[in-house]
Design a protein around this motif. Structure first.
Motif, PDB file in Angstrom:
ATOM      1  N   THR A 145       0.855  -1.187   0.000  1.00  0.00           N
ATOM      2  CA  THR A 145       0.000   0.000   0.000  1.00  0.00           C
ATOM      3  C   THR A 145       0.890   1.235   0.000  1.00  0.00           C
ATOM      4  OG1 THR A 145      -1.703  -1.181   1.241  1.00  0.00           O
ATOM      5  CG2 THR A 145      -1.820   1.225   1.218  1.00  0.00           C
ATOM      6  N   ARG A 146       0.719   2.088  -1.004  1.00  0.00           N
ATOM      7  CA  ARG A 146       1.574   3.270  -1.143  1.00  0.00           C
ATOM      8  C   ARG A 146       0.832   4.514  -0.660  1.00  0.00           C
ATOM      9  NH1 ARG A 146       6.259   2.843  -3.675  1.00  0.00           N
ATOM     10  NH2 ARG A 146       6.767   0.879  -4.721  1.00  0.00           N
ATOM     11  N   THR A 147       1.604   5.406  -0.063  1.00  0.00           N
ATOM     12  CA  THR A 147       1.048   6.660   0.421  1.00  0.00           C
ATOM     13  C   THR A 147       2.121   7.733   0.385  1.00  0.00           C
ATOM     14  OG1 THR A 147      -0.051   7.727   2.300  1.00  0.00           O
ATOM     15  CG2 THR A 147       1.623   6.089   2.826  1.00  0.00           C
ATOM     16  N   TRP A 169       9.830  10.753   3.957  1.00  0.00           N
ATOM     17  CA  TRP A 169      10.539   9.600   3.427  1.00  0.00           C
ATOM     18  C   TRP A 169      10.519   9.611   1.911  1.00  0.00           C
ATOM     19  CZ3 TRP A 169      13.414   7.198   6.782  1.00  0.00           C
ATOM     20  CH2 TRP A 169      13.036   7.182   8.137  1.00  0.00           C
ATOM     21  N   ASP A 170      11.623   9.169   1.314  1.00  0.00           N
ATOM     22  CA  ASP A 170      11.740   9.118  -0.139  1.00  0.00           C
ATOM     23  C   ASP A 170      10.886   7.997  -0.716  1.00  0.00           C
ATOM     24  OD1 ASP A 170      15.286   9.863   0.033  1.00  0.00           O
ATOM     25  OD2 ASP A 170      13.557  11.207  -0.115  1.00  0.00           O
ATOM     26  N   TYR A 171      10.759   8.026  -2.018  1.00  0.00           N
ATOM     27  CA  TYR A 171       9.995   7.003  -2.726  1.00  0.00           C
ATOM     28  C   TYR A 171      10.586   5.612  -2.473  1.00  0.00           C
ATOM     29  CZ  TYR A 171       8.166   4.249  -6.609  1.00  0.00           C
ATOM     30  OH  TYR A 171       7.582   3.270  -7.362  1.00  0.00           O
ATOM     31  N   GLY A 217       6.863   8.794  -1.769  1.00  0.00           N
ATOM     32  CA  GLY A 217       7.595  10.053  -1.842  1.00  0.00           C
ATOM     33  C   GLY A 217       6.756  11.198  -1.290  1.00  0.00           C
ATOM     34  N   PRO A 218       7.326  12.401  -1.214  1.00  0.00           N
ATOM     35  CA  PRO A 218       6.574  13.552  -0.737  1.00  0.00           C
ATOM     36  C   PRO A 218       5.407  13.886  -1.658  1.00  0.00           C
ATOM     37  CG  PRO A 218       8.933  13.978  -0.741  1.00  0.00           C
ATOM     38  CD  PRO A 218       8.726  12.720  -1.500  1.00  0.00           C
ATOM     39  N   PHE A 219       4.442  14.657  -1.128  1.00  0.00           N
ATOM     40  CA  PHE A 219       3.310  15.091  -1.934  1.00  0.00           C
ATOM     41  C   PHE A 219       3.799  15.927  -3.116  1.00  0.00           C
ATOM     42  CE2 PHE A 219      -0.369  13.843   0.504  1.00  0.00           C
ATOM     43  CZ  PHE A 219       0.146  13.634   1.766  1.00  0.00           C
ATOM     44  N   PRO A 220       3.157  15.785  -4.298  1.00  0.00           N
ATOM     45  CA  PRO A 220       3.535  16.633  -5.434  1.00  0.00           C
ATOM     46  C   PRO A 220       3.311  18.114  -5.110  1.00  0.00           C
ATOM     47  CG  PRO A 220       2.146  14.804  -6.134  1.00  0.00           C
ATOM     48  CD  PRO A 220       2.107  14.824  -4.638  1.00  0.00           C
ATOM     49  N   ARG A 221       4.096  18.978  -5.753  1.00  0.00           N
ATOM     50  CA  ARG A 221       3.999  20.432  -5.563  1.00  0.00           C
ATOM     51  C   ARG A 221       3.409  21.092  -6.803  1.00  0.00           C
ATOM     52  NH1 ARG A 221       5.567  18.360  -0.868  1.00  0.00           N
ATOM     53  NH2 ARG A 221       6.468  19.879   0.559  1.00  0.00           N
ATOM     54  N   THR A 222       2.754  22.223  -6.596  1.00  0.00           N
ATOM     55  CA  THR A 222       2.224  23.034  -7.688  1.00  0.00           C
ATOM     56  C   THR A 222       3.059  24.301  -7.801  1.00  0.00           C
ATOM     57  OG1 THR A 222      -0.013  22.197  -7.340  1.00  0.00           O
ATOM     58  CG2 THR A 222       0.212  24.238  -8.593  1.00  0.00           C
TER      59      THR A 222
END
Length: 700
Positions: free
Chosen positions: A534-536, A541-543, A570-575
């Motif tokens: 399960t990925r979150t 933490w890195d991917y 990985g971290p949440f994507p940025r805009t």
């Protein structure tokens, strides 16, 4: 060198280690075999290249370099290379994946929906990005090189192999140029230098085919296919939906305008809300009948004749491996031993009327024993009656008749009593319970033991214990031991294997923070596998970092059980912040750093914007990128100024006009004779002015 047929190599051992069991795939330049690694006792895939390559010295040199480099790649989406060699033919040893290839999936008529294409594309792009950053360009991305494990996780195969083959001038059969023209990038078609963006274009073609079942730009000839995509962007089908923008960017015919693999993965992640993807319709690898293989030699327990006769102390079984006592030797695989001598027992063939079933033979034997015992007891009693008392004196001829008659009566009575006694003995023997001599059931299946004991009306008491060696359902102990005679109704205790004991699952704090590959290896070392992942997103933490165990994971699992894990995506994507164009560079830096993005300043002249004004961003405002991504900020340097050169003094009007025009200036007028040399200018010589400024020349 003659090329061997595929079947000729089955059973061959390469490098003294890899025994080829059977082909599971073939291509223009190699055949892939299922193989046994006889050293590590595991199944692997061995790619055996065509024998003709062994004569190409240039290829062998490049193959060695590329194989060593590719083996150093370690990424969840890059196929692991275990080994390589170049005996009579070059070969690569890789991990064995059970999910089959994307090519096999498409050949079965399975097309992917946009959410499945997104996930496949992200995993492939991440694997390519990892390899590109280490200097590898694949050169042959196609569905056949995108493989899946049993859980549907993608691996990219053949890194380095396409380059080795290309630089060795190898051609496929019938003279076709190496490589798959259907998936070549425009720059490949033109023979231009390649970088990682060529693989991105090929991946875009593969994803479009996965959606539609057709490859864009496919023509009737190889040359037509290659040239059709030169100068033309990749057409995106309607089925792409939210993936259109990402696929269009990756399918740009100009590599300079094409995203790299990491950026392509980011574009796919930002492609709208497609929802979770359903499991892929994995095609699996080609199967081979296990009966076609020679069985693996198990750990062997050699048993002597004396133990079979129950003359051996059972405590020898607890001795360490390699111990030899009283003819019994316990060894492990790889130790050369000699089986103790055995005794051959020759039996006469049964007579025609002799019963052959065990039950019939036992019934007849019991009847014979009862009859023999009855006869023996009757004769014994009769003999005792006749001989009782002292013998008569003389021969009896002169005895009175009364005494002779009395003697005959006594003898007759004794015979009757003997017969009655024999009948009682026979009756007693017929009511005695039958007996059975126990064999050894240790090492055999419990079902067979239960059936035989039930046939002899014996009571069975079972106890189950874990055992690391014997499979579940195997008898590992019995009481009484072999050779003991039991009567009907007596009890036999059997100890039955429950198989290997359960394995303790490592606690979350022991595996948290480690890479998924590292945890996979640690679980394999204790007899467990990785189950559902399960990925979150996680900011810390890195991917592919393991965060812990999935909720509800038990403390113990059977050997070979699957451990469900929670893994960081990985971290949440940025805009990228919008509205920064037209503002100051300092304001742009502050906004980007607030989103954990890295600004990179690029300055350029601008006739209208003031110095320090932001002219543009790349990626543009509103784009979704990974945390830590670089954003190029283009900043105005103000208008570009040109200095009127002093070298025009002394030139003719024509020479001075040409020199000024080369600097972006033009002559607006002449003061003095146009035939005289230039003595000055307005604006003056040495003054900095904007381009397109009008300059008046002065002469004598």
């Amino acid at each position: 060198m003659a090329i061997s047929r595929v079947s000729d190599r089955v059973g061959q051992v390469l490098g003294g280690r890899y025994r080829l069991l059977g082909p599971i795939g073939t291509g223009a330049s190699a055949t892939v075999y299922l193989a046994d690694d006889v050293v590590l006792r595991r199944r692997v895939a061995v790619k055996v290249l065509h024998a003709a390559l062994a004569d190409d010295a240039a290829f062998l040199k490049r193959f060695q370099a590329e194989a060593q480099a590719a083996a150093a790649l370690n990424h969840p989406h890059v196929m692991g290379v275990h080994d390589w060699g170049q005996g009579d033919v070059p070969y690569l040893v890789t991990e064995l994946l059970g999910g089959g290839s994307l090519r096999a999936m498409l050949d079965l008529g399975h097309h992917l929906d946009p959410s499945q294409v997104r996930d496949v594309g992200i995993e492939a792009a991440r694997g390519l990005d990892y390899a590109h950053r280490r200097g590898f360009v694949h050169r042959d991305i196609k569905p056949a090189n995108l493989l899946f494990d049993d859980e549907g996780r993608l691996r990219i195969a053949d890194f380095g192999l396409a380059r080795a083959l290309a630089e060795a001038a190898w051609t496929e059969p019938m003279g076709a140029v190496l490589g798959t023209a259907r998936y070549a990038s425009p720059e490949q078609a033109q023979g231009r230098p390649l970088d990682g963006r060529s693989d991105v274009y090929s991946l875009a073609l593969v994803l479009v085919e996965a959606l539609t079942g057709e490859v864009p730009f496919t023509a009737d000839t190889t040359l037509g296919t290659l040239m059709a995509r030169v100068g033309h962007p990749l057409p995106i089908p309607e089925q792409a939906g939210p993936l259109t923008a990402a696929l269009a960017a990756a399918g740009n015919d100009d590599p300079a305008e094409r995203p790299d693999a990491g950026s392509f993965a980011t574009l796919l992640m930002a492609a709208g809300d497609l929802g979770p993807a359903s499991p892929l319709p994995l095609a699996g690898t080609a199967t081979i009948d296990p009966d076609a293989f020679e069985p693996r030699e198990p750990t062997t327990l050699f048993v002597s004749e004396r133990q079979l006769r129950a003359e051996l102390d059972p405590e020898i079984m607890a001795a360490p491996p390699g111990t030899t006592t009283n003819g019994l030797t316990i060894v492990h695989e790889g130790i050369e031993v000699v089986q103790p001598e055995t005794v051959r027992v020759d039996r006469d063939p049964p007579a025609d009327d002799e019963p052959r079933s065990r039950a019939e033979r036992r019934r007849r034997r019991k009847e014979e024993q009862r009859a023999q015992k009855a006869d023996a007891e009757a004769l014994a009693l009769a003999g005792a009656g006749v001989d009782d008392g002292p013998p008569p004196i003389g021969d009896g001829a002169g005895e009175p008749p009364r005494r002779r008659r009395r003697a005959r009566y006594v003898v007759a009575a004794l015979v009757v009593l003997a017969l009655l006694g024999g009948g009682s003995a026979a009756a007693w023997y017929s009511t005695r319970p039958a007996t059975f001599v126990l064999p050894s059931y240790v090492g055999g299946p419990v079902d067979a033991a239960l059936a035989e004991l039930a046939e002899h009306d014996l009571v069975v008491e079972q106890r189950q214990e874990f055992d690391d060696v014997e499979a579940e359902g195997t008898v590992i102990g019995q009481d009484p031991g072999a050779g003991v005679e039991l009567e009907e109704g007596e009890a036999v205790a059997l100890v039955v294997s429950r198989g290997p004991p359960p394995v303790a699952v490592p606690p979350a704090d022991q595996i948290g923070g480690k890479s998924l590959q590292q945890v996979t290896d640690e679980l394999a070392a204790i007899g467990l596998t990785v189950g559902e992942v399960t990925r979150t997103y996680d900011e810390n933490w890195d991917y592919d970092t393991v965060l812990g165990l999935a909720e509800g994971t038990p403390a113990e699992l059977p050997r070979g059980g699957a451990v469900a894990l929670t893994v960081s995506d990985g971290p949440f994507p940025r805009t990228v912040p919008a509205g920064l164009v037209g503002g100051t560079y300092d304001a742009a830096v502050a906004a980007l750093e607030a989103e954990a993005l890295v600004p990179e300043k690029v300055e350029q002249f601008d006739d209208e914007a003031a110095v320090g004004t932001v002219l543009s961003l790349d990626p543009q405002g509103g784009a979704t990128v990974e945390r830590g991504s670089s954003v190029t900020v283009v900043v105005s340097k103000g208008p570009e100024l040109v200095t009127i050169p002093s070298s025009i003094v002394g030139m003719t009007i024509l020479e001075a006009s040409t020199a000024l025009q080369n600097l972006g200036l033009y002559v607006g007028g002449i003061q003095g004779s146009p035939l005289s040399p230039v003595t000055g200018s307005d604006p003056a010589v040495g003054q900095a002015v904007r381009k397109e400024t009008s300059v008046s020349l002065t002469t004598r």
